[in-house]
Design an enzyme around this catalytic site. Structure first.
Site, short mmCIF file in Angstrom:
data_model
loop_
_atom_site.label_atom_id
_atom_site.label_comp_id
_atom_site.label_asym_id
_atom_site.label_seq_id
_atom_site.Cartn_x
_atom_site.Cartn_y
_atom_site.Cartn_z
N HIS A 187 -5.95 -6.49 -4.58
CA HIS A 187 -6.39 -6.97 -5.90
C HIS A 187 -7.03 -8.34 -5.72
CE1 HIS A 187 -6.54 -8.03 -10.09
NE2 HIS A 187 -6.23 -6.78 -10.39
N ARG B 26 -9.91 2.64 -5.57
CA ARG B 26 -9.49 3.09 -6.90
C ARG B 26 -10.17 2.30 -8.01
NH1 ARG B 26 -5.15 1.34 -10.55
NH2 ARG B 26 -4.66 -0.36 -9.13
N SER C 17 -4.64 4.37 -12.14
CA SER C 17 -3.44 4.86 -11.45
C SER C 17 -2.31 5.21 -12.41
CB SER C 17 -2.96 3.88 -10.39
OG SER C 17 -2.76 2.62 -10.95
N ARG D 288 -13.35 -3.50 -7.16
CA ARG D 288 -12.32 -4.40 -6.64
C ARG D 288 -12.53 -4.81 -5.19
NH1 ARG D 288 -6.72 -2.23 -9.21
NH2 ARG D 288 -7.14 -3.23 -11.18
N GLU E 131 -12.93 -2.98 -18.29
CA GLU E 131 -12.52 -3.56 -17.00
C GLU E 131 -13.60 -3.31 -15.97
OE1 GLU E 131 -8.63 -2.37 -15.73
OE2 GLU E 131 -7.64 -3.58 -17.24
N ALA F 36 2.78 -3.01 -14.53
CA ALA F 36 1.34 -2.78 -14.80
C ALA F 36 0.94 -3.54 -16.06
CB ALA F 36 1.07 -1.30 -14.95
N SER G 140 11.39 6.80 -10.58
CA SER G 140 11.40 6.74 -12.04
C SER G 140 10.32 5.81 -12.58
CB SER G 140 12.78 6.32 -12.53
OG SER G 140 13.16 5.09 -11.94
N ALA H 270 5.04 8.43 -12.86
CA ALA H 270 4.88 9.78 -12.30
C ALA H 270 6.21 10.53 -12.35
CB ALA H 270 4.35 9.70 -10.87
N HIS I 264 -2.27 -4.40 -3.10
CA HIS I 264 -1.96 -3.99 -4.47
C HIS I 264 -1.64 -2.51 -4.60
CE1 HIS I 264 -2.03 -4.15 -8.77
NE2 HIS I 264 -3.11 -3.41 -8.89
N LYS J 130 15.99 4.70 -6.76
CA LYS J 130 16.61 3.75 -5.82
C LYS J 130 17.32 2.58 -6.50
CE LYS J 130 13.54 1.58 -3.28
NZ LYS J 130 12.63 1.19 -2.18
C1 LIG Z 1 1.50 -6.07 -10.87
C2 LIG Z 1 0.85 -4.72 -11.01
C3 LIG Z 1 -0.06 -4.49 -12.03
C4 LIG Z 1 -0.66 -3.22 -12.17
N1 LIG Z 1 -1.50 -3.00 -13.22
C5 LIG Z 1 -1.99 -1.74 -13.41
C6 LIG Z 1 -2.76 -1.43 -14.55
O1 LIG Z 1 -2.98 -2.26 -15.41
N2 LIG Z 1 -3.23 -0.16 -14.68
C7 LIG Z 1 -3.00 0.81 -13.75
O2 LIG Z 1 -3.46 1.95 -13.90
N3 LIG Z 1 -2.25 0.53 -12.65
C8 LIG Z 1 -1.74 -0.70 -12.47
N4 LIG Z 1 -0.97 -0.96 -11.38
C9 LIG Z 1 -0.66 0.14 -10.44
C10 LIG Z 1 0.36 1.06 -11.09
O3 LIG Z 1 1.33 0.28 -11.75
C11 LIG Z 1 1.06 1.93 -10.07
O4 LIG Z 1 0.15 2.51 -9.20
C12 LIG Z 1 1.81 3.05 -10.79
O5 LIG Z 1 2.68 2.48 -11.74
C13 LIG Z 1 2.58 3.88 -9.79
O6 LIG Z 1 3.42 4.76 -10.52
P1 LIG Z 1 4.40 5.70 -9.71
O7 LIG Z 1 5.22 6.39 -10.72
O8 LIG Z 1 3.64 6.51 -8.75
O9 LIG Z 1 5.29 4.69 -8.82
P2 LIG Z 1 6.23 3.49 -9.28
O10 LIG Z 1 6.01 3.08 -10.66
O11 LIG Z 1 6.13 2.45 -8.22
O12 LIG Z 1 7.68 4.16 -9.18
C14 LIG Z 1 8.23 4.53 -7.94
C15 LIG Z 1 9.69 4.84 -8.16
O13 LIG Z 1 10.25 5.39 -6.99
C16 LIG Z 1 11.48 4.75 -6.72
N5 LIG Z 1 11.75 4.87 -5.28
C17 LIG Z 1 11.05 4.34 -4.25
N6 LIG Z 1 11.62 4.70 -3.09
C18 LIG Z 1 12.69 5.46 -3.40
C19 LIG Z 1 13.69 6.11 -2.65
N7 LIG Z 1 13.74 6.04 -1.30
N8 LIG Z 1 14.63 6.83 -3.30
C20 LIG Z 1 14.64 6.90 -4.67
N9 LIG Z 1 13.73 6.29 -5.42
C21 LIG Z 1 12.76 5.59 -4.79
C22 LIG Z 1 11.26 3.34 -7.20
O14 LIG Z 1 12.49 2.66 -7.38
C23 LIG Z 1 10.53 3.63 -8.51
O15 LIG Z 1 11.43 3.97 -9.52
C24 LIG Z 1 -0.36 -2.19 -11.24
C25 LIG Z 1 0.55 -2.44 -10.21
C26 LIG Z 1 1.16 -3.68 -10.09
C27 LIG Z 1 2.14 -3.90 -8.98
#
Ligand SMILES: Cc1cc2nc3c(=O)[nH]c(=O)nc-3n(C[C@H](O)[C@H](O)[C@H](O)COP(=O)(O)OP(=O)(O)OC[C@H]3O[C@@H](n4cnc5c(N)ncnc54)[C@H](O)[C@@H]3O)c2cc1C
Length: 498
Positions: free
Chosen positions: A225, A365, A370, A269, A110, A41, A7, A10, A330, A30
């Site tokens: 990072h 990246r 992302s 980066r 950036e 982010a 959640s 994506a 990161h 999860k």
């Molecule tokens: C501190 C920080 C700052 C960042 N800043 C930026 C930024 O400014 N700009 C940018 O573009 N990117 C940034 N990023 C990267 C970006 O946040 C992530 O790459 C992006 O949010 C990933 O989105 P996602 O939906 O793929 O995964 P996530 O947002 O990580 O979501 C994954 C989901 O899957 C769930 N999950 C995992 N395993 C399981 C399982 N076994 N069963 C059920 N659910 C599960 C998790 O609980 C979560 O809800 C940052 C990352 C961090 C950590």
């Protein structure tokens, strides 16, 4: 029914777009719904939204940051769809991005972007605002959300994914059938001792896909990072701070980043992270300093409220003194291989976001791409999953892919996450060499051989961490040359000084 796992940006995007396409949707996640890297982010989301910027420019910047290893077609899809997806986030989901004094969308600069195109919200709380709005939209759409429900394994029938085994927080498992499964489980930063990622980034979605036979790629490309607070718990200090003029200093007060790249602090980066690691090595491992004092206390508090709170919470005054920073794991550029519509190599299985590998990041990246990737490819995966119709006749009883037979109990020491983090940091981190990677592989294989069948969510995470860690190490071993974030320091590969 389409089962969306995860959640973050994506997963929530995929769920909403699948629902808009008319599908019945269930989200399994999860932890709490807002437990995701997305929530953390800061800097923003990159997209072309002004007439003086172009998709060609965003495309070229993305390819350049990736050392030309990204897939040009996938990147074009990212940047072109990116403009529409921003409109969808704002108009359909209610994301409120920051605006400038004239009421226009504020756009930051950036590292490695040639144009200011980073939209942000709440100053440096972009992910939290996106997550807030998407959760509101998911609730409003009446989508069935199952919190504290972890993916354990995918269910297969005749080589196609037909559902998933899910486990609740009390360790009870249930099998759920689905026409298609979209994995949006994020990355695996927690495999490393030092990471910006929150506790749930343990990689088990990628591991489950691998067990189901899905192809993964580019796992050696882990982004570190450059600027993470080196005082207490790792806390990211966004690239945008350097974008606004903060500089990096070594112990002698020298701006060392220009030794590594003509763009200095705004180089890609991987370059800045290695420049910091080199500077730290020269000063016996002490962190370098990020000097944001030129930005002024008022601007720092207004533009970066989240970072400002975190920095001051550690008793540091970054308007007056430079703050200690060091690199941390990161982002995973690799993952489950998909086409530009999120389809994996296994029918019925789709993936999007950080868990997926569409090729848009290649070996490195570009900052703020992302969040964009999660929204663009979450949408595309949802549309493709909604169109997907199984072609094979399914056998009555779906099967769960087992782990391959292992020799039990042959590891020299007990597994714990800290030990794994240290091994990965030391041997599969910013610099890798053959001897270190061999050692890491031995340790991880030993730990994996000792793992029993998961009976709790923590066990599922352990299996995920070890599986993806081993895959990172294996992939790094097979790429002897440095590229992007993958840097080999083997003596034979490093040119010796004449
Ligand atoms: C501190 C920080 C700052 C960042 N800043 C930026 C930024 O400014 N700009 C940018 O573009 N990117 C940034 N990023 C990267 C970006 O946040 C992530 O790459 C992006 O949010 C990933 O989105 P996602 O939906 O793929 O995964 P996530 O947002 O990580 O979501 C994954 C989901 O899957 C769930 N999950 C995992 N395993 C399981 C399982 N076994 N069963 C059920 N659910 C599960 C998790 O609980 C979560 O809800 C940052 C990352 C961090 C950590």
């Amino acid at each position: 029914m389409i089962l969306v796992v995860g959640s973050g940006i994506a997963g929530l995007t995929a769920a909403l777009v699948a629902r808009e396409s008319g599908a019945e949707v269930v989200i399994a996640t999860k932890g709490r719904i807002d437990d995701a890297n997305t929530t953390h982010a800061q800097g923003g989301i990159a997209a072309v939204v002004s007439p003086d910027d172009t998709h060609a420019s965003h495309w070229a910047d993305t390819l350049r940051a990736a050392d030309d290893t990204a897939d040009p077609d996938a990147v074009m899809t990212l940047v072109e769809d990116g403009t529409d997806v921003i409109a969808w986030l704002m108009l359909d989901c209610g994301v409120v991005f920051d605006r400038d004094a004239d009421g226009r969308l504020a756009q930051g600069l950036e590292a490695a972007h040639s144009h200011p195109r980073i939209l942000h919200a709440g100053g440096d709380a972009t992910g939290a605002e996106i997550e807030r709005a998407l959760i509101g939209a998911v609730r409003a759409a009446g989508i069935d959300v199952r919190e504290h429900t972890a993916l354990q394994d995918l269910l297969l029938s005749d080589g196609s994914v037909v559902g998933a085994r899910l486990m609740d927080s009390s360790g009870r498992s249930v099998d759920v059938g689905a026409e298609a499964v979209i994995l949006a489980t994020g990355g695996c930063g927690r495999a490393y001792a030092r990471t910006t990622n929150p506790a749930g980034a343990t990689g088990e979605g990628i591991a489950a896909a691998m067990r189901a036979g899905a192809r993964v790629a580019d796992m050696e490309f882990v982004q570190f990072h450059p600027t993470v607070l080196a005082d207490g718990e790792a806390f990211l200090v966004s690239e945008a701070v350097r974008g606004e003029g903060a500089v990096l200093l070594d112990d002698h007060g020298r701006r060392f980043a220009f030794d590594a790249h003509p763009d200095g602090e705004l180089a890609p980066r991987d370059v800045v992270a290695r420049a910091i690691a080199d500077a730290m090595a020269k000063q016996r491992g002490r962190p370098v300093l990020l000097d944001a004092t030129g930005l002024g206390a008022e601007h720092l508090a207004a533009r970066f409220p989240t970072i400002d709170r975190a920095v001051r919470g550690r008793g540091l005054d970054w308007a007056r003194d430079p703050i200690p920073v060091a690199p941390a794991a990161h982002y995973l550029m690799g993952g489950i291989v998909t086409d530009i519509d999120g389809a994996t190599s296994v029918p019925g299985l789709f993936a999007a976001g950080e868990a997926a590998c569409t090729g848009v990041h290649g070996a490195n990246r570009l900052a703020s791409n992302s969040l964009l990737e999660g929204a663009v490819f979450g949408s595309r995966a949802a549309r493709a999953a909604s169109r997907y119709r199984p072609t094979t006749v399914r056998s009555a009883a779906p099967i769960r892919p087992g782990r391959s037979a292992r020799i039990q109990g042959d590891s020299a020491d007990d597994f714990d996450r800290e030990a794994l983090g240290r091994v990965m940091w030391e041997h599969a981190g910013l610099e890798r060499d053959a001897a270190g990677l061999d050692l890491a592989a031995d340790r991880i294989e030993g730990w994996l051989s000792d793992l029993a069948e998961p009976s709790s969510v923590a066990d599922i995470e352990d299996l995920g961490l070890l599986t993806v860690a081993l895959e990172i190490v294996r992939a790094a071993r097979t790429r002897p040359q440095s590229v992007g974030a993958h840097h080999r320091s083997d003596p034979a590969l490093v040119p010796t000084a004449a």
